[in-house]
Design an enzyme around this catalytic site. Structure first.
Site, mmCIF file in Angstrom:
data_model
loop_
_atom_site.group_PDB
_atom_site.id
_atom_site.type_symbol
_atom_site.label_atom_id
_atom_site.label_comp_id
_atom_site.label_asym_id
_atom_site.label_seq_id
_atom_site.Cartn_x
_atom_site.Cartn_y
_atom_site.Cartn_z
ATOM 1 N N ASP A 13 48.568 42.613 35.886
ATOM 2 C CA ASP A 13 49.046 41.236 35.863
ATOM 3 C C ASP A 13 50.522 41.231 35.468
ATOM 4 O O ASP A 13 50.920 41.904 34.509
ATOM 5 C CB ASP A 13 48.223 40.426 34.852
ATOM 6 N N ASP A 109 50.468 37.332 41.518
ATOM 7 C CA ASP A 109 50.938 38.139 40.392
ATOM 8 C C ASP A 109 49.845 38.989 39.750
ATOM 9 O O ASP A 109 50.024 39.520 38.659
ATOM 10 C CB ASP A 109 51.575 37.238 39.324
ATOM 11 N N GLU A 110 48.709 39.153 40.421
ATOM 12 C CA GLU A 110 47.629 40.011 39.918
ATOM 13 C C GLU A 110 47.060 40.839 41.063
ATOM 14 O O GLU A 110 46.831 40.313 42.158
ATOM 15 C CB GLU A 110 46.492 39.174 39.320
#
Length: 413
Positions: A13, A109-110
């Site tokens: 993350d 974003d992960e």
């Protein structure tokens, strides 16, 4: 080192992803409290990302911008630049792919990584996680946190509940240690438990994940069916889903949702947006060579506290990816269920997807001509931009297509 027979999965993350990118692009912002937020004049003034300095004032993601500004008077507001964020996200994916060929994006974003086959090259999971962190930082200036587990659900909970709170940003959540780690946490910290499920569990006297784990799976199944068993398995760190490149290959539905810049009060104006949504959904369906036989319409009222709005679906006579056919069905749903109250947001979904290579012949409609025309319009919009051809309704005051053409993911490029 993990057992040679056990898989090893990372959930990585990016910390304050959008805000970190903006600080990297503008060093003058490095020591200032910043948030990335939409335009409050168009009712998109919501915090998309807050840097750690802003968070120290109590600013949180997804709160209204005006609330964040009350908490931090020196807050610097940066408008989102989605095109740049997506480019950096793809660059980070390429970094991950230099460590393993099994990378599954979970969000912008992960990402999940199956590193089982990479450990003999890079060391144990903790060493590999640290190497990836250093590489991402060196290339992008973004700090990332790594959750480690033998499957995706353990990696996700390791990242969300533990890695994000550690100075090194790394945590290995092991199934044999759940009683000392995960089970001590509040039940709402478990993946898959939202605010509504939390209230259900509290009414049952369940406040910690360990209490849930010690229940018989039959009890949960009686309450929530198959989902009850999933909750029990999650509490025990059980998950059979692989890290897959093709996770989105078998799409269940294609949808599009829009928050309106102002309250829409009339059916005439709302149906302009409905038509634009149907156009976008069908364009995406044709691009994937799919069509659907179930349409869903979701409408949220202007007054959230009053619970205004509806969500309904209907079966179509034939599967379609034609915008006008979808629009006619969407209008029937809307006319049947709209309560004449102001509308804040609206969405369309096309489900039960099948290939569009086989089309039902119709004696009364020239489907081939309509399909050919739609694909020609798609090609023009691909070459010259999504607003190269617009329906007349979209140039009225109610239309949003021209404004949306300037954005990515609802935000300016």
């Amino acid at each position: 080192m993990p057992n040679a027979n056990k898989p090893c999965v990372f959930l990585i993350d990016m910390e304050s992803f959008y805000a970190s990118i903006e600080k990297g692009a503008n060093p003058a912002l490095r020591n200032q409290p910043i948030v990335v937020a939409g335009d409050p004049q168009r009712r998109s003034g919501v915090v998309l990302a807050a840097c750690p300095i802003a968070k120290s004032y109590g600013v949180i993601t997804a709160e209204a911008l005006w609330q964040a500004q009350q908490k931090c008077r020196k807050l610097v507001v940066v408008r989102p630049r989605m095109e740049m964020y997506l480019q950096i996200s793809m660059h980070i994916t390429a970094i991950f792919e230099s460590f393993t060929d099994k990378v599954e994006p979970y969000s912008v974003d992960e990402q999940f990584l199956d590193v089982t086959g990479s450990l003999h090259l890079f060391g144990d999971p903790l060493q590999l996680a640290a190497q990836i962190q250093k590489r991402v930082w060196a290339d992008t200036g973004i700090r990332c946190r790594v959750g480690i587990g033998e499957n995706k659900v353990l990696a996700k909970m390791a990242c969300d509940n533990f890695a994000k709170k550690r100075k090194d940003g790394i945590f290995w959540l092991k199934r044999e240690e759940l009683e000392e780690t995960l089970w001590k946490l509040p039940v709402e910290k478990m993946f898959g438990v939202g605010s509504r499920m939390k209230r259900h569990f509290h009414r049952m006297g369940i406040y910690q994940i360990g209490q849930l784990a010690k229940l018989s799976p039959d009890v949960l199944t009686r309450h929530w069916g198959v989902n009850g068993e999933v909750l029990w398995r999650t509490a025990h760190g059980l998950d059979d889903s692989p890290v897959s490149l093709d996770v989105y290959g078998t799409q269940k539905g294609i949808g599009h949702h829009m928050t309106l810049p102002r309250d829409y009060h009339t059916a005439k104006d709302i149906k302009v947006v409905l038509l634009e949504l149907c156009e976008e959904v069908c364009r995406r369906a044709r691009k994937k060579e799919l069509m659907g036989s179930v349409v869903s319409v979701g409408c949220r009222g202007a007054s959230l506290s009053a619970g205004e709005g509806f969500g309904r679906q209907m079966k179509l006579a034939e599967a379609t990816n034609d915008a006008m056919e979808l629009y006619e069905a969407a209008c029937r749903l809307f006319d049947r269920h709209w309560q004449q109250t102001p509308v804040r947001s609206i969405g369309i979904n096309l489900e039960q997807l099948i290939s569009d290579h086989a089309v039902q012949l119709n004696l009364f409609t020239d489907n081939h001509k309509r399909r050919s025309l739609a694909r020609t319009i798609d090609e023009i919009r691909t070459r010259f931009g999504p607003d190269a051809i617009l329906r007349a309704a979209s140039v009225t005051e109610a239309g949003q297509a021209k404004e949306r053409a300037r954005k990515i993911g609802g935000h300016y490029k």
